[in-house]
Design an enzyme around this catalytic site. Sequence first.
Site, mmCIF file in Angstrom:
data_model
loop_
_atom_site.group_PDB
_atom_site.id
_atom_site.type_symbol
_atom_site.label_atom_id
_atom_site.label_comp_id
_atom_site.label_asym_id
_atom_site.label_seq_id
_atom_site.Cartn_x
_atom_site.Cartn_y
_atom_site.Cartn_z
ATOM 1 N N MET A 13 10.373 -28.868 -0.748
ATOM 2 C CA MET A 13 10.644 -29.930 -1.687
ATOM 3 C C MET A 13 10.778 -31.240 -0.913
ATOM 4 S SD MET A 13 14.133 -30.453 -3.980
ATOM 5 C CE MET A 13 14.214 -28.735 -4.251
ATOM 6 N N PRO A 14 9.859 -32.198 -1.128
ATOM 7 C CA PRO A 14 9.957 -33.491 -0.452
ATOM 8 C C PRO A 14 11.132 -34.305 -0.995
ATOM 9 C CG PRO A 14 7.767 -33.178 -1.410
ATOM 10 C CD PRO A 14 8.636 -32.078 -1.902
ATOM 11 N N ILE A 15 11.883 -34.883 -0.080
ATOM 12 C CA ILE A 15 12.993 -35.772 -0.439
ATOM 13 C C ILE A 15 12.800 -37.079 0.312
ATOM 14 C CG2 ILE A 15 15.486 -36.116 -0.387
ATOM 15 C CD1 ILE A 15 15.767 -33.046 -0.318
ATOM 16 N N ARG A 46 11.922 -35.430 -4.908
ATOM 17 C CA ARG A 46 13.222 -36.076 -5.111
ATOM 18 C C ARG A 46 13.196 -37.436 -4.432
ATOM 19 N NH1 ARG A 46 12.948 -32.089 -7.766
ATOM 20 N NH2 ARG A 46 14.462 -30.436 -7.965
#
Length: 66
Positions: free
Chosen positions: A1-3, A40
């Site tokens: 999940m990229p943040i 995100r």
Amino acid sequence: MPIVNVNMMEGRPKEKIEQVIADLTETLAKTLEVPKENVRVLVTETPKSHWGIAGESVEKRTAKNS
């Protein structure tokens, strides 16, 4: 999940911040080939009194230049 963390000085309209979130989400999803739901974006607004340039706060620098 990229943040992604975005730090900026406070004072921009909420609509501009929403646009930043939307644009970053779109770019990351496309570039990394992930669903937008997995992206995100965290936006932190810092008061101008807490952001320093050349040894003084932006608040102070702005007041001097007014």
